[in-house]
Design a protein around this motif. Structure first.
Motif, PDB file in Angstrom:
ATOM      1  N   ALA A   8       0.852  -1.200   0.000  1.00 57.99           N
ATOM      2  CA  ALA A   8       0.000   0.000   0.000  1.00 57.99           C
ATOM      3  C   ALA A   8       0.884   1.245   0.000  1.00 57.99           C
ATOM      4  N   LEU A  10       2.760   4.128  -1.591  1.00 56.47           N
ATOM      5  CA  LEU A  10       2.591   4.842  -2.863  1.00 56.47           C
ATOM      6  C   LEU A  10       3.902   4.987  -3.630  1.00 56.47           C
ATOM      7  N   ILE A  13       4.682   1.741  -5.295  1.00 54.96           N
ATOM      8  CA  ILE A  13       3.775   1.535  -6.432  1.00 54.96           C
ATOM      9  C   ILE A  13       4.215   2.393  -7.619  1.00 54.96           C
ATOM     10  N   ARG A  14       4.585   3.645  -7.335  1.00 56.87           N
ATOM     11  CA  ARG A  14       5.074   4.533  -8.423  1.00 56.87           C
ATOM     12  C   ARG A  14       6.309   3.943  -9.078  1.00 56.87           C
ATOM     13  N   VAL A  25      -2.206  -4.055  -8.342  1.00 61.62           N
ATOM     14  CA  VAL A  25      -1.763  -3.941  -6.945  1.00 61.62           C
ATOM     15  C   VAL A  25      -2.686  -4.777  -6.072  1.00 61.62           C
ATOM     16  N   THR A  27      -3.613  -5.123  -1.877  1.00 61.57           N
ATOM     17  CA  THR A  27      -3.383  -4.596  -0.527  1.00 61.57           C
ATOM     18  C   THR A  27      -4.112  -5.525   0.432  1.00 61.57           C
ATOM     19  N   HIS A  46      -6.860   6.755   0.203  1.00 58.55           N
ATOM     20  CA  HIS A  46      -5.619   6.052  -0.160  1.00 58.55           C
ATOM     21  C   HIS A  46      -5.872   5.089  -1.328  1.00 58.55           C
ATOM     22  N   TYR A  47      -6.977   4.363  -1.270  1.00 55.79           N
ATOM     23  CA  TYR A  47      -7.306   3.457  -2.393  1.00 55.79           C
ATOM     24  C   TYR A  47      -7.462   4.248  -3.685  1.00 55.79           C
ATOM     25  N   GLN A  49      -6.047   7.053  -4.453  1.00 52.10           N
ATOM     26  CA  GLN A  49      -4.711   7.471  -4.921  1.00 52.10           C
ATOM     27  C   GLN A  49      -3.999   6.324  -5.634  1.00 52.10           C
ATOM     28  N   ILE A  50      -4.094   5.123  -5.039  1.00 51.48           N
ATOM     29  CA  ILE A  50      -3.450   3.954  -5.676  1.00 51.48           C
ATOM     30  C   ILE A  50      -4.037   3.748  -7.075  1.00 51.48           C
ATOM     31  N   CYS A  51      -5.363   3.845  -7.169  1.00 49.77           N
ATOM     32  CA  CYS A  51      -6.028   3.624  -8.466  1.00 49.77           C
ATOM     33  C   CYS A  51      -5.609   4.668  -9.502  1.00 49.77           C
ATOM     34  N   VAL A  58      -6.806  -3.168  -8.736  1.00 47.85           N
ATOM     35  CA  VAL A  58      -6.321  -2.845  -7.389  1.00 47.85           C
ATOM     36  C   VAL A  58      -7.238  -3.535  -6.378  1.00 47.85           C
TER      37      VAL A  58
END
Ligand code: E4P
Length: 218
Positions: A8, A10, A13-14, A25, A27, A46-47, A49-51, A58
Motif C-alpha cells: 500500500a 505509494l 507503487i510509483r 496492486v 493490498t 488512499h485506495y 490514490q493507488i487507483c 487494485v
C-alpha cells in the motif's frame, strides 16, 4: 503472466509503474496499517490514490465478516474507482458475497485461500481471482507451490475463468516456479520483481563490454 505489487506504499507503487511491467496492486488490512492509514475517509482516499497511479486492477479488502456488511463495504469500495477489485476472505459469508458481486459484474479477489477445496468454491462462486498464499503455507512446513499446481490443474480440468493469483510470494524462485506452473498472476513486494534483474554474468559481461569500449575509444 501478470505482475501485481503487494503493497500500500505509494512510492513503491510509483516505482513499480515506472519500471513498466506492472499489471496491478494487491493490498490487505495489514499493509494499510503498515502505511499508517487509519479511519474510513483516509482508507478510501488512499485506495483512490493507488487507483490513480496504476492502470490495472487494485484489490481492496473488506473488513466485515458477515454477508450484509461485506456487501455494503464492497459496493462502497467498487464505487470508488473502476480499477477496484473487492477482496473477500474465504469464509462462508465470503463465498455468498463473491456470488453476489459476480452476478452484479463486480470483480472479486478471494483471499486467504490455503486449500484446493477452498479454491474450487471460489471458482464456483464466480471469483475473478483466487489468492492462494504460497509463503504462509511454506512457513508452516506445507508446500505452497504444490497448492498452486493443484489449483491450476483443477481450473484447467473444468475451464473455470477464475484467475490463479499466487499471493504471499516471497522470493525470486517462488515467482519463477509460479510462472513454470502457469499461475495467471503473482503478487509480491517490488524487491522480488526487481530481483529478476539480477545475474552475475550480466554484471560481469557489461563491465567487460564497457572496459573494452573504453580501451579503443580512449
Ligand atoms: C495478497 O493478496 C496477500 O494479502 C499477501 O500476498 C500476503 O503476503 P504475506 O504472507 O507475505 O503477508
Amino acid at each position: 503472466m501478470k505482475f501485481f505489487v503487494d503493497t500500500a506504499n505509494l512510492n513503491e507503487i510509483r516505482e513499480a509503474v515506472e519500471l513498466g511491467v506492472l499489471d496491478g496492486v494487491t493490498t490487505n488490512p495489514s499493509l494499510m496499517a503498515k502505511e499508517g492509514i487509519r479511519g474510513l475517509n483516509n482508507v478510501m482516499a488512499h485506495y483512490r490514490q493507488i487507483c490513480e497511479i496504476v492502470d490495472g486492477d487494485v484489490s481492496a479488502e473488506v473488513i466485515a465478516t458477515d454477508f450484509r456488511e461485506m456487501i455494503r463495504e464492497g459496493e462502497e469500495l467498487a464505487e470508488l474507482h473502476e480499477n477496484i477489485v473487492v477482496k473477500i476472505p474465504m469464509i462462508r459469508d465470503g463465498v455468498k458475497a463473491i456470488r453476489y458481486f459476480s452476478d452484479k459484474g463486480i470483480k472479486t479477489n478471494c483471499t486467504l485461500v490455503f486449500s484446493a477445496g477452498q479454491a474450487l468454491l471460489a471458482a464456483k462462486a464466480g471469483a475473478t481471482y483466487v489468492s492462494p498464499f504460497v509463503g504462509r503455507l511454506d512457513d508452516i512446513g506445507a508446500d505452497g507451490l504444490q497448492l498452486i499446481e493443484q489449483i491450476v490443474q483443477i481450473y484447467s480440468n473444468y475451464g473455470y475463468e477464475t484467475q490463479v493469483l499466487a499471493a504471499s510470494v516471497r522470493h525470486v524462485p517462488h515467482l519463477i516456479q509460479c510462472a513454470e506452473i502457469g499461475a495467471d498472476v503473482v503478487t509480491c513486494p517490488l524487491s522480488v520483481i526487481t530481483g529478476l534483474l539480477n545475474h552475475p554474468l550480466t554484471d560481469k559481461g557489461l563491465a567487460t563490454f564497457l572496459a573494452d569500449h573504453k580501451k579503443v575509444n580512449a
